[in-house]
Design a protein around this motif. Structure first.
Motif, PDB file in Angstrom:
ATOM      1  N   ASN A 193      36.828  10.968  30.379  1.00 27.75           N
ATOM      2  CA  ASN A 193      37.688  10.118  31.067  1.00 27.75           C
ATOM      3  C   ASN A 193      38.211   9.062  30.153  1.00 27.75           C
ATOM      4  OD1 ASN A 193      37.627  11.377  33.388  1.00 27.75           O
ATOM      5  ND2 ASN A 193      36.264   9.851  34.322  1.00 27.75           N
ATOM      6  N   PHE A 194      39.483   8.831  29.585  1.00 33.79           N
ATOM      7  CA  PHE A 194      40.030   7.785  28.679  1.00 33.79           C
ATOM      8  C   PHE A 194      40.858   6.756  29.589  1.00 33.79           C
ATOM      9  CE2 PHE A 194      39.433  11.993  26.655  1.00 33.79           C
ATOM     10  CZ  PHE A 194      39.148  11.569  25.297  1.00 33.79           C
ATOM     11  N   ILE A 195      40.921   5.696  28.947  1.00 31.90           N
ATOM     12  CA  ILE A 195      41.951   4.654  29.199  1.00 31.90           C
ATOM     13  C   ILE A 195      42.388   4.185  28.005  1.00 31.90           C
ATOM     14  CG2 ILE A 195      40.394   2.712  29.431  1.00 31.90           C
ATOM     15  CD1 ILE A 195      42.101   1.888  31.632  1.00 31.90           C
ATOM     16  N   ILE A 196      43.758   4.417  27.820  1.00 34.84           N
ATOM     17  CA  ILE A 196      44.404   3.889  26.451  1.00 34.84           C
ATOM     18  C   ILE A 196      45.399   3.071  26.870  1.00 34.84           C
ATOM     19  CG2 ILE A 196      45.672   4.957  24.555  1.00 34.84           C
ATOM     20  CD1 ILE A 196      44.442   7.787  25.115  1.00 34.84           C
ATOM     21  N   PHE A 197      45.351   2.003  26.394  1.00 36.30           N
ATOM     22  CA  PHE A 197      46.402   0.736  26.366  1.00 36.30           C
ATOM     23  C   PHE A 197      47.677   0.899  25.354  1.00 36.30           C
ATOM     24  CE2 PHE A 197      42.698  -0.629  28.305  1.00 36.30           C
ATOM     25  CZ  PHE A 197      43.000  -1.535  29.427  1.00 36.30           C
ATOM     26  N   GLY A 203      41.018  19.551  30.923  1.00 35.21           N
ATOM     27  CA  GLY A 203      39.726  19.095  31.775  1.00 35.21           C
ATOM     28  C   GLY A 203      39.704  17.587  31.693  1.00 35.21           C
ATOM     29  N   ASP A 204      40.047  17.116  30.777  1.00 37.86           N
ATOM     30  CA  ASP A 204      39.918  15.544  30.631  1.00 37.86           C
ATOM     31  C   ASP A 204      40.857  14.754  31.500  1.00 37.86           C
ATOM     32  OD1 ASP A 204      37.642  15.760  28.840  1.00 37.86           O
ATOM     33  OD2 ASP A 204      38.886  15.302  26.958  1.00 37.86           O
ATOM     34  N   ASN A 205      40.506  13.402  31.815  1.00 41.33           N
ATOM     35  CA  ASN A 205      41.488  12.646  32.457  1.00 41.33           C
ATOM     36  C   ASN A 205      41.820  11.567  31.595  1.00 41.33           C
ATOM     37  OD1 ASN A 205      41.070  13.770  35.237  1.00 41.33           O
ATOM     38  ND2 ASN A 205      39.131  13.319  34.889  1.00 41.33           N
ATOM     39  N   VAL A 206      42.962  11.052  31.622  1.00 39.90           N
ATOM     40  CA  VAL A 206      43.633   9.936  30.824  1.00 39.90           C
ATOM     41  C   VAL A 206      44.478   8.964  31.499  1.00 39.90           C
ATOM     42  CG1 VAL A 206      44.852   9.536  28.502  1.00 39.90           C
ATOM     43  CG2 VAL A 206      43.521  11.322  28.545  1.00 39.90           C
ATOM     44  N   TRP A 207      44.056   7.758  31.544  1.00 37.16           N
ATOM     45  CA  TRP A 207      44.918   6.826  32.294  1.00 37.16           C
ATOM     46  C   TRP A 207      45.565   6.014  31.195  1.00 37.16           C
ATOM     47  CZ3 TRP A 207      40.411   8.654  34.310  1.00 37.16           C
ATOM     48  CH2 TRP A 207      40.597   8.734  35.918  1.00 37.16           C
ATOM     49  N   ILE A 208      46.967   5.851  31.243  1.00 34.08           N
ATOM     50  CA  ILE A 208      47.930   5.355  30.343  1.00 34.08           C
ATOM     51  C   ILE A 208      48.469   4.092  30.953  1.00 34.08           C
ATOM     52  CG2 ILE A 208      49.784   5.634  29.012  1.00 34.08           C
ATOM     53  CD1 ILE A 208      49.650   8.799  29.475  1.00 34.08           C
ATOM     54  N   VAL A 209      48.108   2.887  30.014  1.00 36.79           N
ATOM     55  CA  VAL A 209      48.509   1.707  30.466  1.00 36.79           C
ATOM     56  C   VAL A 209      49.566   1.178  29.516  1.00 36.79           C
ATOM     57  CG1 VAL A 209      47.821  -0.694  30.576  1.00 36.79           C
ATOM     58  CG2 VAL A 209      46.138   1.131  30.988  1.00 36.79           C
ATOM     59  N   SER A 210      50.783   0.873  30.262  1.00 38.60           N
ATOM     60  CA  SER A 210      52.108   0.424  29.716  1.00 38.60           C
ATOM     61  C   SER A 210      52.875  -0.281  30.453  1.00 38.60           C
ATOM     62  CB  SER A 210      52.629   1.703  28.776  1.00 38.60           C
ATOM     63  OG  SER A 210      52.984   2.446  29.734  1.00 38.60           O
ATOM     64  N   ARG A 211      53.870  -0.988  29.875  1.00 40.17           N
ATOM     65  CA  ARG A 211      55.033  -1.573  30.687  1.00 40.17           C
ATOM     66  C   ARG A 211      55.939  -0.452  31.273  1.00 40.17           C
ATOM     67  NH1 ARG A 211      57.756  -6.586  28.079  1.00 40.17           N
ATOM     68  NH2 ARG A 211      57.747  -5.129  26.285  1.00 40.17           N
ATOM     69  N   SER A 212      56.368   0.538  30.168  1.00 43.82           N
ATOM     70  CA  SER A 212      57.131   1.660  30.665  1.00 43.82           C
ATOM     71  C   SER A 212      56.660   3.042  30.722  1.00 43.82           C
ATOM     72  CB  SER A 212      58.356   1.727  29.366  1.00 43.82           C
ATOM     73  OG  SER A 212      57.946   1.815  28.263  1.00 43.82           O
ATOM     74  N   CYS A 213      57.184   3.816  31.533  1.00 40.74           N
ATOM     75  CA  CYS A 213      56.484   5.129  31.692  1.00 40.74           C
ATOM     76  C   CYS A 213      56.694   6.002  30.609  1.00 40.74           C
ATOM     77  CB  CYS A 213      56.953   5.812  32.894  1.00 40.74           C
ATOM     78  SG  CYS A 213      56.266   7.509  33.340  1.00 40.74           S
ATOM     79  N   PRO A 214      55.725   6.620  29.891  1.00 39.23           N
ATOM     80  CA  PRO A 214      55.942   7.500  28.989  1.00 39.23           C
ATOM     81  C   PRO A 214      56.945   8.595  29.245  1.00 39.23           C
ATOM     82  CG  PRO A 214      53.432   7.048  29.490  1.00 39.23           C
ATOM     83  CD  PRO A 214      54.517   6.801  30.629  1.00 39.23           C
ATOM     84  N   ASN A 215      57.512   9.186  28.156  1.00 36.59           N
ATOM     85  CA  ASN A 215      58.411  10.094  28.346  1.00 36.59           C
ATOM     86  C   ASN A 215      57.868  11.464  28.774  1.00 36.59           C
ATOM     87  OD1 ASN A 215      60.525   8.612  27.453  1.00 36.59           O
ATOM     88  ND2 ASN A 215      60.171   9.003  25.353  1.00 36.59           N
ATOM     89  N   ARG A 234      38.968   1.625  39.802  1.00 40.60           N
ATOM     90  CA  ARG A 234      37.626   1.320  40.978  1.00 40.60           C
ATOM     91  C   ARG A 234      36.535   1.881  40.266  1.00 40.60           C
ATOM     92  NH1 ARG A 234      39.708  -0.390  45.822  1.00 40.60           N
ATOM     93  NH2 ARG A 234      41.485  -0.125  46.217  1.00 40.60           N
ATOM     94  N   ASP A 235      35.781   2.780  40.999  1.00 38.56           N
ATOM     95  CA  ASP A 235      34.618   3.322  40.486  1.00 38.56           C
ATOM     96  C   ASP A 235      34.695   4.524  39.320  1.00 38.56           C
ATOM     97  OD1 ASP A 235      33.076   1.435  42.189  1.00 38.56           O
ATOM     98  OD2 ASP A 235      33.435   2.913  43.882  1.00 38.56           O
ATOM     99  N   VAL A 236      35.676   4.872  38.977  1.00 38.00           N
ATOM    100  CA  VAL A 236      35.838   5.754  37.774  1.00 38.00           C
ATOM    101  C   VAL A 236      35.173   5.661  36.662  1.00 38.00           C
ATOM    102  CG1 VAL A 236      37.623   6.958  36.318  1.00 38.00           C
ATOM    103  CG2 VAL A 236      37.983   6.391  38.703  1.00 38.00           C
ATOM    104  N   VAL A 237      34.297   6.527  36.115  1.00 34.73           N
ATOM    105  CA  VAL A 237      33.662   6.367  34.906  1.00 34.73           C
ATOM    106  C   VAL A 237      34.583   6.619  33.745  1.00 34.73           C
ATOM    107  CG1 VAL A 237      31.904   7.510  33.397  1.00 34.73           C
ATOM    108  CG2 VAL A 237      31.571   7.675  35.965  1.00 34.73           C
ATOM    109  N   ILE A 238      34.517   5.383  32.641  1.00 37.56           N
ATOM    110  CA  ILE A 238      35.308   5.598  31.656  1.00 37.56           C
ATOM    111  C   ILE A 238      34.437   5.902  30.447  1.00 37.56           C
ATOM    112  CG2 ILE A 238      36.563   4.227  29.965  1.00 37.56           C
ATOM    113  CD1 ILE A 238      37.609   2.694  32.286  1.00 37.56           C
ATOM    114  N   ASP A 239      34.508   6.767  29.596  1.00 36.44           N
ATOM    115  CA  ASP A 239      33.704   7.371  28.274  1.00 36.44           C
ATOM    116  C   ASP A 239      34.509   6.586  27.244  1.00 36.44           C
ATOM    117  OD1 ASP A 239      32.101   9.210  29.752  1.00 36.44           O
ATOM    118  OD2 ASP A 239      34.003  10.143  30.299  1.00 36.44           O
ATOM    119  N   VAL A 240      35.967   6.471  27.271  1.00 35.62           N
ATOM    120  CA  VAL A 240      36.796   6.004  26.018  1.00 35.62           C
ATOM    121  C   VAL A 240      37.561   4.995  26.417  1.00 35.62           C
ATOM    122  CG1 VAL A 240      38.019   6.645  24.008  1.00 35.62           C
ATOM    123  CG2 VAL A 240      36.319   8.530  24.865  1.00 35.62           C
TER     124      VAL A 240
END
Length: 239
Positions: free
Chosen positions: A3-7, A25-37, A68-74
């Motif tokens: 599980n990734f979170i990338i700012f 199979g991986d999960n990525v949460w993308i943090v930004s002001r504008s939605c990625p294309n 919330r309770d999501v495990v973050i690996d990266v």
């Protein structure tokens, strides 16, 4: 599965991380002001967008509430704004807007601290969590930049990394600060390394090189501690 979170992942290096780091199979949460294309790439990776303005104090709470309770690996803090005329020939520090100075420090430094603070409970749940801060060769000693606020923020990011590393080592969490020189963000990740080498002849770094560095470190065991990586372009003007 990771599980990734990338700012700062809507473009440039952040977008390259989103495309090049996760596997099916991986999960990525993308943090930004504008939605990625492109959120869906048909590669088996699950991508989720978190809209957040990191200049605002409440951003870290908003992000933490989504996970919330999501495990973050990266955890990758790939954020860096600079003075509006910072890379122009007529740049003059004495003309910097105080409000812009405050925003640079808030986004590049304060938000880095508050976001990692709020997400440490998620990182502690991982068996081998890694934290990455993307700095700059402008944050190294003896650089020739006159962009005081940007340079101060990148020096500060190195300090955050050092102290955070001491705080989280008892949990087996790695903290790495990567300080690149000029990166060829104008050439999309999918266009490949050769296009960058042909266009810039060693004066700018391919996105793929930074992605490869992060991939290497994130796959090391929790017994290894990679503190800092400085990577100027071979023929660039950076330190």
């Amino acid at each position: 599965m990771k599980n990734f979170i990338i700012f700062g992942a809507s473009k440039g290096l952040g977008e390259a991380f989103v495309k090049g780091l996760p596997e099916a199979g991986d999960n990525v949460w993308i943090v930004s002001r504008s939605c990625p294309n492109r959120m869906e790439l048909n590669d088996g990776v699950h991508r989720y967008w978190i809209e957040a303005d990191l200049a605002l104090a409440e951003a870290s709470d908003k992000i933490a509430s989504r996970l919330r309770d999501v495990v973050i690996d990266v955890f990758i803090y790939n954020v860096g704004i600079w003075e509006s005329k910072g890379f122009m020939d007529d740049y003059d520090f004495e003309k910097d807007d105080p409000n812009e100075i405050v925003k640079i420090i808030n986004v590049n430094v304060t938000s880095a601290i508050t976001c990692v603070q709020k997400l440490l409970p998620n990182l502690k749940k991982s068996n081998n969590a890694k934290i990455f801060f993307i700095g700059s060769t402008s944050g190294l000693e003896n650089n020739d930049s006159t962009q005081i606020s940007f340079v101060a923020s990148k020096f500060g990011l190195r300090g955050i990394s050092n102290s955070l590393r001491e705080h989280v080592k008892k949990y087996g969490i790695g903290v790495t600060c990567i300080n690149p020189g000029e990166i060829a963000t104008q050439i999309p990740y999918e266009d490949g390394i050769e296009k960058v080498l042909s266009a810039y002849n060693g004066t700018q770094i391919p996105l793929q090189d930074i992605v490869s560095l992060v991939k290497c470190v994130m796959n090391l065991s929790r017994a290894s501690c990679v503190k800092e990586i400085n990577i100027p372009a071979m023929l660039g003007t950076s330190v």
